[in-house]
Design a protein around this motif. Sequence first.
Motif, short mmCIF file in Angstrom:
data_model
loop_
_atom_site.label_atom_id
_atom_site.label_comp_id
_atom_site.label_asym_id
_atom_site.label_seq_id
_atom_site.Cartn_x
_atom_site.Cartn_y
_atom_site.Cartn_z
N GLY A 123 -10.31 3.78 15.40
CA GLY A 123 -10.16 4.72 14.29
C GLY A 123 -10.79 6.05 14.65
N THR A 124 -10.47 7.07 13.86
CA THR A 124 -11.01 8.41 14.12
C THR A 124 -12.07 8.82 13.10
OG1 THR A 124 -9.20 9.39 12.87
CG2 THR A 124 -8.90 9.15 15.26
N ASN A 125 -12.27 7.98 12.09
CA ASN A 125 -13.32 8.24 11.11
C ASN A 125 -13.71 6.91 10.47
OD1 ASN A 125 -11.42 7.72 8.87
ND2 ASN A 125 -10.53 9.70 9.45
N ALA A 126 -14.71 6.94 9.61
CA ALA A 126 -15.23 5.70 9.02
C ALA A 126 -14.17 4.98 8.19
CB ALA A 126 -16.46 6.01 8.17
N ALA A 127 -13.39 5.73 7.41
CA ALA A 127 -12.39 5.10 6.56
C ALA A 127 -11.32 4.40 7.39
CB ALA A 127 -11.76 6.15 5.64
N GLU A 128 -10.89 5.07 8.45
CA GLU A 128 -9.87 4.48 9.29
C GLU A 128 -10.40 3.26 10.04
OE1 GLU A 128 -8.02 6.61 12.83
OE2 GLU A 128 -6.55 7.01 11.24
N PHE A 129 -11.63 3.33 10.50
CA PHE A 129 -12.26 2.18 11.15
C PHE A 129 -12.31 0.99 10.19
CE2 PHE A 129 -16.22 -0.26 11.78
CZ PHE A 129 -15.95 -0.81 13.03
N ASN A 130 -12.72 1.23 8.96
CA ASN A 130 -12.80 0.15 7.98
C ASN A 130 -11.43 -0.45 7.68
OD1 ASN A 130 -15.58 0.31 7.68
ND2 ASN A 130 -15.45 1.84 6.05
N GLU A 131 -10.42 0.40 7.61
CA GLU A 131 -9.07 -0.10 7.34
C GLU A 131 -8.56 -0.95 8.50
OE1 GLU A 131 -4.53 1.63 6.60
OE2 GLU A 131 -6.23 3.00 6.74
N LEU A 132 -8.76 -0.47 9.73
CA LEU A 132 -8.23 -1.17 10.90
C LEU A 132 -8.97 -2.47 11.19
CD1 LEU A 132 -7.53 1.84 13.29
CD2 LEU A 132 -5.88 0.52 11.96
N THR A 133 -10.19 -2.59 10.74
CA THR A 133 -10.99 -3.78 11.04
C THR A 133 -11.15 -4.69 9.82
OG1 THR A 133 -13.05 -2.56 10.61
CG2 THR A 133 -12.27 -2.65 12.89
N GLU A 134 -10.38 -4.46 8.78
CA GLU A 134 -10.51 -5.26 7.56
C GLU A 134 -10.31 -6.74 7.85
OE1 GLU A 134 -11.57 -6.17 3.91
OE2 GLU A 134 -11.58 -4.12 4.66
N ARG A 135 -9.28 -7.05 8.66
CA ARG A 135 -9.03 -8.45 8.97
C ARG A 135 -10.16 -9.04 9.82
NH1 ARG A 135 -3.66 -10.27 11.31
NH2 ARG A 135 -4.53 -12.26 10.67
N LEU A 136 -10.70 -8.25 10.72
CA LEU A 136 -11.82 -8.73 11.52
C LEU A 136 -13.03 -9.04 10.65
CD1 LEU A 136 -11.59 -6.33 14.59
CD2 LEU A 136 -11.02 -8.76 14.53
#
Length: 552
Positions: free
Chosen positions: A225-238
């Motif tokens: 991700g490029t920011n905190a929100a995107e990181f959280n979205e992309l790793t939700e399943r993890l």
Amino acid sequence: MNKSLYPFILFLALGAGCAPKPTLQGSGNTSQLPAKASNLSEAAPKYAATITAADLSKHLHILASDEYEGRDTGQKGQKMAAAYIAKEFKEDGLVGPVKNSSTSPYYQTFDLEKSAWGEGHITVGSRKFMMQQDFFVVGSSPYQTEETAEVVFAGHGIDAPKYSDYTNLNVKDKMVVVLAGEPRASNGNYLVSGTSKASDWGNDPRTKRNAAMKHGAKSILVVTGTNAAEFNELTERLKSHGKRPTIGLKSETNGQANTGMLYVSPALGAALLNTTPEKLFAYRPAANGKPSTNAFSSAKNVKVKTTRDIQALPTENVLGFIEGTDKKDEIVVITAHYDHVGVNEDLPGDKIFNGANDDGSGTVAVIEMAEAFAQAKKDGVGPRRSMLFMTVTAEEKGLLGSEYYSNNPVFPLANTVANINIDMIGRMDKKYERTKDSNYIYVIGADKLSSELHQINEQANQQYVKLKLDYTFNDENDPNRFYYRSDHYNFAKHRIPIIFYFNGVHDDYHQPSDEVDKILFDSAEKVSRLAFYTAWEIANREERLKVDSNKQ
């Protein structure tokens, strides 16, 4: 099918030797002389006709019954399914090809690791970043106790002939930080491929992990991700997976410890490189198109701990073998995964995920195809090339059964001519359900490595089956990325031509409602016969399939 939207989240668990060649024993006609080519061609419809909707239904009503408890990897129902499939292979005259098996020659047994996360953190100076919040470990953990880590930046983590981030870079026993994706040139093309098409370096994160492991890295950290929100979205399943035990390949292969793989937030990635996220994502290769891995000054006071409690989980692929005649050293592999996702006791009402479509439907197709080829051999028109029918375990855990086979093949991968994979047939997806049209199949991957395989399937369909062949998901730009998401990919990555038959996803996917009564067995019969005709031609043609494409 393992259905993740993001390729790097798909592979939640990350992993070739050659066993002696089996010989056929007691399988009807053992003559090594091939039937005439004309006789083989004329015989195909007779044996295709033995693959029937009634027989597919008979097998599936057993394998997808409540008694099999959702066939979860390593659990009672999966063991019952393995025993049933092995029994069918044996009764049909297939040989179990696994030498020195402690259980059955039809079983390729191996241990997975069932594990759960404990305490985890990375400290950078006085800053502390928490596991399952700021970073996620995928697969095994290399940091069971707290230790100091030496950090090094390796660009995008690519090690290709034309572009390598590892040139003159020592990463042995170090923590390697890399950016996700892959770099582009000033004209917008990817540096690795030289075209607008991304390569496996951007599509499959295991490629980066494998490169880091080859160079001796202890771990590879992918900035996600490029920011905190995107990181959280992309790793939700993890994050969801991290709350419960997970299953993966063992952390050691041939005595070499796997390199740990972590997905880290932009804030953590920047902290490890003594920079800011903005400057980190401004990184570009040098003007001459070469990596600039000295672009950042790595943090020095870094400590890491990621504890994981691990126990062995025995499981097995189920293999049935038919020896060929004059080309018996060449192998055609037919696969489907027989595992599903088990039981969820927290659900109200029906708690069992029977997985009739995913992938009971493909499993019974393999059983029926095996019976058809075995009968042909008994009748003196057996295949010229040998046939390996394999139902694999742990697909739902990250394609682990097929990955294990590709790392530990019973037959040399160099002799493996093609893989035909069947996953989720006999249903309609939403697109076709609107018109109630079940006379179709999505065909994926046939032209990626071999133009001949694509042509063989097209011709077989035109001559015998007449399904609509839909190539929607074969498009390299299709966002679903199904080509990377079923067991055939573990053959394709070794440049073995593959073809994947798939009817698409529906509302019952990974739900208790994926039941046998929703399977359209006439449709499953047609797809199974198409797979049979394609396999028959591959097995009996004079020349081995050419590997003449590179469309992955």
